[in-house]
Design an enzyme around this catalytic site. Structure first.
Site, PDB file in Angstrom:
ATOM      1  N   VAL A 200       1.159  -1.371  -0.055  1.00 56.03           N
ATOM      2  CA  VAL A 200      -0.155  -0.052  -0.027  1.00 56.03           C
ATOM      3  C   VAL A 200       0.900   1.078   0.009  1.00 56.03           C
ATOM      4  CG1 VAL A 200      -1.784   1.390   1.254  1.00 56.03           C
ATOM      5  CG2 VAL A 200      -1.675  -1.240   1.634  1.00 56.03           C
ATOM      6  N   HIS A 201       0.756   2.173  -0.975  1.00 59.43           N
ATOM      7  CA  HIS A 201       1.758   3.403  -1.008  1.00 59.43           C
ATOM      8  C   HIS A 201       1.026   4.559  -1.700  1.00 59.43           C
ATOM      9  CE1 HIS A 201       2.700   2.148  -4.895  1.00 59.43           C
ATOM     10  NE2 HIS A 201       2.968   3.440  -5.264  1.00 59.43           N
TER      11      HIS A 201
END
Ligand code: UD1
Ligand code: UDP
Length: 353
Positions: A200-201
């Site tokens: 997740v980024h």
């Protein structure tokens, strides 16, 4: 030919690895690292593992607001282009480093080759969408990873210099798969057991505490261990928002490419908002739940290997449940080329001189 390649963020090192090797066989390539990513695990590890030469120039721009970051890169790249006078500027993907490289070259009338051209999410809230649209429109050669990318460009009136080459990330994966698999005996403990892999980024998830919380709540409800190599952006924002990681999620530092692709291959399922990881999930034939509302890699969804679940707890859980309950769809070869995109790209650049 003399080529200046501008790069700076993790996925660009991976994309550059196969093409840079191909280019260096008969041309002069100078690498300009903007310094957008700078931690060892976000940058150096890829140069070491993938045999990418040390950059000739390092701008050291680091983390900043979009304008300041892109502006500093633009100034730095321009100075280098004035000095080196290359025949081509080569840029990858859709980061601020891509846009800075392309703008600097366009203003100096140096032809630009854009690798991973034509991708669209049609969501202009994404910084990447702005970067890729602008870069495509100033590029001379537009190397598309998919048929859809060619269609997207044609809808914007871009047909000259557009070539469907396949994807350099597929080149990298096919080339390094065996090396990654050979590491298996010494691979970490989570590879011995069943697990899901998550990354997740994306700004839309990390800059919005509600979305990030929705994702974490979903992770907590999913049965099984989730391995999460944590992007530094997300690490920082989780702390800022005082959000806690569920017990079934094992957070690890960002990993090198060989470890990452092995983690992907052995995962039961992948949860991600990464562009590259969605594609790699497909190439490994591992089902993927994408933590976004749209994707540029529409083929992965159309073939049934990827589901767009957004950031809402119920939708993520339901997408995981669907994959767990059914047999996997048929796999279509060559969706992203046959691993020879880099060769084709070099041949096209040579043809144009
Ligand atoms: C950038 C790209 C994104 C790409 C991603 C790949 C843009 C606008 N975004 O997003 O398209 O998918 O790279 O990973 O270009 N940080 C560190 N150490 C590092 C790098 C970053 O701590 O080595 C932290 C800093 O707090 C920084 C934050 O991560 O502020 C965000 O970094 P930045 O490069 O601005 O954007 P990414 O989210 O990495
Ligand atoms: N990747 C990696 N280590 C990690 C996470 C990702 O090597 O800890 C690789 C991944 O295999 C893929 C690329 O980085 O090749 C994707 O980069 P990222 O998710 O940062 O950016 P995006 O593709 O979304 O732009």
């Amino acid at each position: 030919m003399k080529i200046i390649t501008v790069l700076g963020a993790r996925p660009q090192f991976i994309k550059a690895a196969p093409l840079s090797e191909e280019l260096r066989k008969s041309h002069e390539e100078l690498l300009v690292h903007t310094g957008q990513h700078y931690d060892y695990q976000m940058s150096d590890v890829f140069f070491e593992e993938l045999g990418i030469p040390k950059p000739h120039y390092f701008l050291g721009v680091g983390s900043k607001q979009h304008g300041a970051q892109t502006g500093e890169m633009l100034k730095g790249v321009e100075e280098i282009l004035l000095k080196e006078k290359p025949d081509w500027v080569l840029v990858y993907g859709d980061t601020n480093s891509t846009l800075a490289g392309a703008l600097a070259a366009a203003k100096l009338h140096i032809p630009i080759a854009h690798v991973e051209a034509g991708l669209r999410s049609y969501n202009r809230q994404m910084p990447e969408e702005v970067n890729r649209v602008l870069t495509d429109h100033v590029s001379e050669l537009l190397f598309c990873p998919s048929d859809q990318a060619v269609k997207n460009l044609s809808l914007e009136g871009l047909t000259r210099g557009v070539v469907r080459t396949g994807d350099v990330m597929a080149d990298a994966l096919f080339y390094h798969a065996r090396r990654a698999e050979d590491r298996q005996p010494s691979a970490p403990k989570y590879l011995q057991k069943s697990y899901l892999l998550a990354t997740v980024h994306r700004a839309e998830n990390t800059d919005n505490p509600q979305r990030l919380e929705g994702i974490l709540k979903a992770f907590a409800q999913i049965e099984g261990k989730i391995v999460l190599p944590l992007h530094p952006r997300t690490k920082k924002l989780l702390q800022d928002y005082h959000l806690t990681i569920p017990d079934n999620v094992e957070v690890i530092e960002p990993v090198g490419y060989l470890e990452m692709i092995l983690l992907e291959k052995e995962a039961e399922l992948i949860l991600t908002d990464s562009g590259g990881v969605q594609k790699e999930a497909y190439l490994w034939q591992v089902p993927c739940v994408t933590l976004r509302d749209e994707t540029e890699w529409v083929e992965t969804v159309q073939t049934g290997w990827n589901t767009l679940a957004g950031a809402k707890m119920e939708e993520i859980i339901s997408a995981v449940r669907c994959y767990r309950g059914k047999s996997l769809p048929p796999y279509q070869d060559n969706l992203y080329g046959n691993g020879r995109a880099s060769e084709e790209i070099v041949a096209h650049m040579e043809k144009r001189g």
